[in-house]
Design a protein around this motif. Structure first.
Motif, PDB file in Angstrom:
ATOM      1  N   VAL A   1       0.880  -0.995   0.051  1.00  0.00           N
ATOM      2  CA  VAL A   1       0.044   0.010  -0.025  1.00  0.00           C
ATOM      3  C   VAL A   1       0.897   1.163   0.050  1.00  0.00           C
ATOM      4  CG1 VAL A   1      -1.954   1.363   1.226  1.00  0.00           C
ATOM      5  CG2 VAL A   1      -2.009  -1.290   1.286  1.00  0.00           C
ATOM      6  N   GLY A   2       0.541   2.135  -0.970  1.00  0.00           N
ATOM      7  CA  GLY A   2       1.650   3.219  -1.208  1.00  0.00           C
ATOM      8  C   GLY A   2       1.320   4.365  -0.183  1.00  0.00           C
ATOM      9  N   GLU A   3       2.204   5.374  -0.106  1.00  0.00           N
ATOM     10  CA  GLU A   3       2.126   6.453   0.583  1.00  0.00           C
ATOM     11  C   GLU A   3       0.842   7.376   0.577  1.00  0.00           C
ATOM     12  OE1 GLU A   3       4.793  10.654   1.478  1.00  0.00           O
ATOM     13  OE2 GLU A   3       5.248   9.432  -0.335  1.00  0.00           O
ATOM     14  N   THR A   4       0.566   7.555  -0.645  1.00  0.00           N
ATOM     15  CA  THR A   4      -0.759   8.314  -0.769  1.00  0.00           C
ATOM     16  C   THR A   4      -2.076   7.735  -1.037  1.00  0.00           C
ATOM     17  OG1 THR A   4      -0.475   8.754  -3.100  1.00  0.00           O
ATOM     18  CG2 THR A   4       0.429  10.289  -1.608  1.00  0.00           C
ATOM     19  N   ALA A   5      -2.038   6.314  -0.919  1.00  0.00           N
ATOM     20  CA  ALA A   5      -3.067   5.680  -0.783  1.00  0.00           C
ATOM     21  C   ALA A   5      -4.162   5.628   0.158  1.00  0.00           C
ATOM     22  CB  ALA A   5      -2.610   4.142  -1.014  1.00  0.00           C
ATOM     23  N   GLU A   6      -5.698   5.638  -0.029  1.00  0.00           N
ATOM     24  CA  GLU A   6      -6.471   5.693   0.920  1.00  0.00           C
ATOM     25  C   GLU A   6      -7.539   4.607   0.743  1.00  0.00           C
ATOM     26  OE1 GLU A   6      -8.267   9.652   0.930  1.00  0.00           O
ATOM     27  OE2 GLU A   6      -6.613  10.428   0.121  1.00  0.00           O
ATOM     28  N   ILE A   7      -7.668   4.019   1.928  1.00  0.00           N
ATOM     29  CA  ILE A   7      -8.849   2.948   1.861  1.00  0.00           C
ATOM     30  C   ILE A   7      -9.802   3.184   2.919  1.00  0.00           C
ATOM     31  CG2 ILE A   7      -8.629   0.268   2.507  1.00  0.00           C
ATOM     32  CD1 ILE A   7      -5.757   0.116   2.217  1.00  0.00           C
ATOM     33  N   GLY A   8     -11.176   2.925   2.175  1.00  0.00           N
ATOM     34  CA  GLY A   8     -12.226   3.513   2.909  1.00  0.00           C
ATOM     35  C   GLY A   8     -12.592   2.298   3.699  1.00  0.00           C
ATOM     36  N   ASP A   9     -13.744   2.580   4.603  1.00  0.00           N
ATOM     37  CA  ASP A   9     -14.193   1.850   5.610  1.00  0.00           C
ATOM     38  C   ASP A   9     -14.952   0.588   5.001  1.00  0.00           C
ATOM     39  OD1 ASP A   9     -13.812   3.850   7.376  1.00  0.00           O
ATOM     40  OD2 ASP A   9     -15.921   4.745   7.322  1.00  0.00           O
ATOM     41  N   GLY A  10     -14.782  -0.539   5.538  1.00  0.00           N
ATOM     42  CA  GLY A  10     -15.382  -1.676   5.318  1.00  0.00           C
ATOM     43  C   GLY A  10     -14.534  -2.523   3.729  1.00  0.00           C
ATOM     44  N   CYS A  11     -13.649  -2.183   3.700  1.00  0.00           N
ATOM     45  CA  CYS A  11     -12.909  -2.861   2.231  1.00  0.00           C
ATOM     46  C   CYS A  11     -12.451  -3.870   2.753  1.00  0.00           C
ATOM     47  CB  CYS A  11     -11.794  -1.843   1.754  1.00  0.00           C
ATOM     48  SG  CYS A  11     -12.276  -0.342   1.069  1.00  0.00           S
ATOM     49  N   THR A  12     -12.066  -4.924   1.766  1.00  0.00           N
ATOM     50  CA  THR A  12     -11.490  -6.201   1.930  1.00  0.00           C
ATOM     51  C   THR A  12     -10.372  -6.417   1.023  1.00  0.00           C
ATOM     52  OG1 THR A  12     -13.586  -7.147   2.665  1.00  0.00           O
ATOM     53  CG2 THR A  12     -11.819  -8.655   2.136  1.00  0.00           C
ATOM     54  N   ILE A  13      -9.028  -6.687   1.151  1.00  0.00           N
ATOM     55  CA  ILE A  13      -8.247  -6.663   0.262  1.00  0.00           C
ATOM     56  C   ILE A  13      -7.387  -8.098   0.597  1.00  0.00           C
ATOM     57  CG2 ILE A  13      -5.866  -5.779  -0.125  1.00  0.00           C
ATOM     58  CD1 ILE A  13      -6.728  -3.012   0.620  1.00  0.00           C
ATOM     59  N   TYR A  14      -7.312  -8.812  -0.477  1.00  0.00           N
ATOM     60  CA  TYR A  14      -6.559 -10.191  -0.491  1.00  0.00           C
ATOM     61  C   TYR A  14      -4.963 -10.237  -0.758  1.00  0.00           C
ATOM     62  CZ  TYR A  14     -11.305 -12.072  -0.228  1.00  0.00           C
ATOM     63  OH  TYR A  14     -12.509 -12.496   0.102  1.00  0.00           O
ATOM     64  N   GLN A  15      -4.600 -11.237  -0.655  1.00  0.00           N
ATOM     65  CA  GLN A  15      -3.022 -11.177  -0.823  1.00  0.00           C
ATOM     66  C   GLN A  15      -2.601 -11.014  -2.226  1.00  0.00           C
ATOM     67  OE1 GLN A  15      -5.157 -14.021  -0.575  1.00  0.00           O
ATOM     68  NE2 GLN A  15      -4.636 -15.644  -1.817  1.00  0.00           N
ATOM     69  N   GLY A  16      -1.275 -10.162  -2.029  1.00  0.00           N
ATOM     70  CA  GLY A  16      -0.745  -9.936  -3.500  1.00  0.00           C
ATOM     71  C   GLY A  16      -1.046  -8.829  -4.190  1.00  0.00           C
ATOM     72  N   VAL A  17      -2.214  -7.851  -3.525  1.00  0.00           N
ATOM     73  CA  VAL A  17      -2.756  -6.799  -3.985  1.00  0.00           C
ATOM     74  C   VAL A  17      -1.448  -5.848  -3.777  1.00  0.00           C
ATOM     75  CG1 VAL A  17      -4.302  -4.926  -3.649  1.00  0.00           C
ATOM     76  CG2 VAL A  17      -4.930  -7.187  -3.661  1.00  0.00           C
ATOM     77  N   THR A  18      -1.386  -4.845  -5.002  1.00  0.00           N
ATOM     78  CA  THR A  18      -0.567  -3.444  -4.657  1.00  0.00           C
ATOM     79  C   THR A  18      -1.467  -2.425  -5.049  1.00  0.00           C
ATOM     80  OG1 THR A  18       1.443  -4.686  -5.797  1.00  0.00           O
ATOM     81  CG2 THR A  18       1.298  -2.502  -5.916  1.00  0.00           C
ATOM     82  N   LEU A  19      -1.450  -1.513  -4.308  1.00  0.00           N
ATOM     83  CA  LEU A  19      -2.230  -0.145  -4.513  1.00  0.00           C
ATOM     84  C   LEU A  19      -0.875   0.899  -4.642  1.00  0.00           C
ATOM     85  CD1 LEU A  19      -4.859  -0.119  -1.435  1.00  0.00           C
ATOM     86  CD2 LEU A  19      -4.860  -0.914  -4.087  1.00  0.00           C
TER      87      LEU A  19
END
Length: 258
Positions: free
Chosen positions: A89-107
């Motif tokens: 997850v990069g420096e300026t990334a924003e993840i909102g409420d209730g998100c689900t993120i699985y393995q190997g993901v790149t933001l």
């Protein structure tokens, strides 16, 4: 505050992961929740001017959990990193409420300019499936789904699904977006369902259309044959005319998984 957020994190994992059996198991055995706890401390250091401490805490979290979250990233409530090994997850990334993120993901980002919005913003209740890459400073709308191994390089509307390389956008049925799309929230493991692939949908449409045309052509030749006999003009139907259907629609449909 800390314990309230921790209880919320544990509760959301118990609700979404059928393998989770107890709060104690989640707290002690789920790396996603460990990464969130450490990120909140790293984020506090980062925002209060202790940049090195923020990065050091982030690095410690990476060693312990396999999840790399820059201390400058903003993460909302009830976020679930499921399995999550190799998530970046990069420096300026924003993840909102209730998100689900699985393995190997790149933001990740596609720009090298400092001080700019380089990484994506995920809205509420977004699902990012295993191996997906979301690259750029755009917005992924509320309730959107990113399919496994998709490469997303443009905004995704609320409630839509993005699949493929580069990702193709599939709007929800009825083209409902925003709050309407989230009126009946559903959780789809890994973000996609069998009908989400647009190429598969296009192929199914072509197969159905070709099968219907094959049927109509066979009917036309039969009609021409009957009319020629009625007028006693002999058989005027060419020898190579397809008087019977020969298009193998069922076989092709099985190949694409219909």
């Amino acid at each position: 505050m800390f314990f309230a957020r921790l209880r919320t994190d544990i509760r959301c994992i118990l609700e979404r992961d059928p393998a989770a059996r107890s709060g104690w198991e989640v707290l002690t055995c789920y790396p996603g929740i460990h990464a969130l706890i450490l990120h909140r401390r790293a984020h506090w250091f980062w925002n209060h001017g202790f940049k090195w401490l923020g990065r050091a805490t982030s690095q410690l979290s990476r060693w312990l959990t396999g999840i790399e979250i820059h201390p400058g990233a903003k993460i909302g409530e009830r976020v679930f990193f499921d399995h999550a090994m190799g998530v970046v997850v990069g420096e300026t990334a924003e993840i909102g409420d209730g998100c689900t993120i699985y393995q190997g993901v790149t933001l990740g980002g596609t720009s090298l300019y400092k001080g700019t919005k380089r990484h994506p913003t995920l809205g509420r209740d977004v699902v990012v499936s295993a191996g997906a890459k979301v690259l750029g400073g755009f917005v992924v709308g509320d309730g959107a789904k990113i399919g496994s191994n998709a490469v997303v390089i443009k905004p995704v509307p609320a409630g839509a699904t993005a699949v493929g390389i580069p990702a193709r956008i599939i709007m929800p049925k009825g083209e409902n977006t925003g709050d309407a799309a989230m009126s009946t929230p559903r959780f789809s493991a890994y973000g996609v369902t069998p009908e989400d692939d647009p190429l598969s949908q296009a192929m199914r449409g072509l197969i159905d259309s070709t099968a219907a045309q094959d049927h109509q052509i066979a009917l036309l030749w039969k009609a021409v044959e009957q009319l020629s006999r009625q007028h006693k003009q002999g058989d005027c139907v060419p020898r190579d005319a397809a008087r019977s259907e020969c298009f193998e629609a069922e076989k092709l449909a099985q190949l694409i998984g219909k």
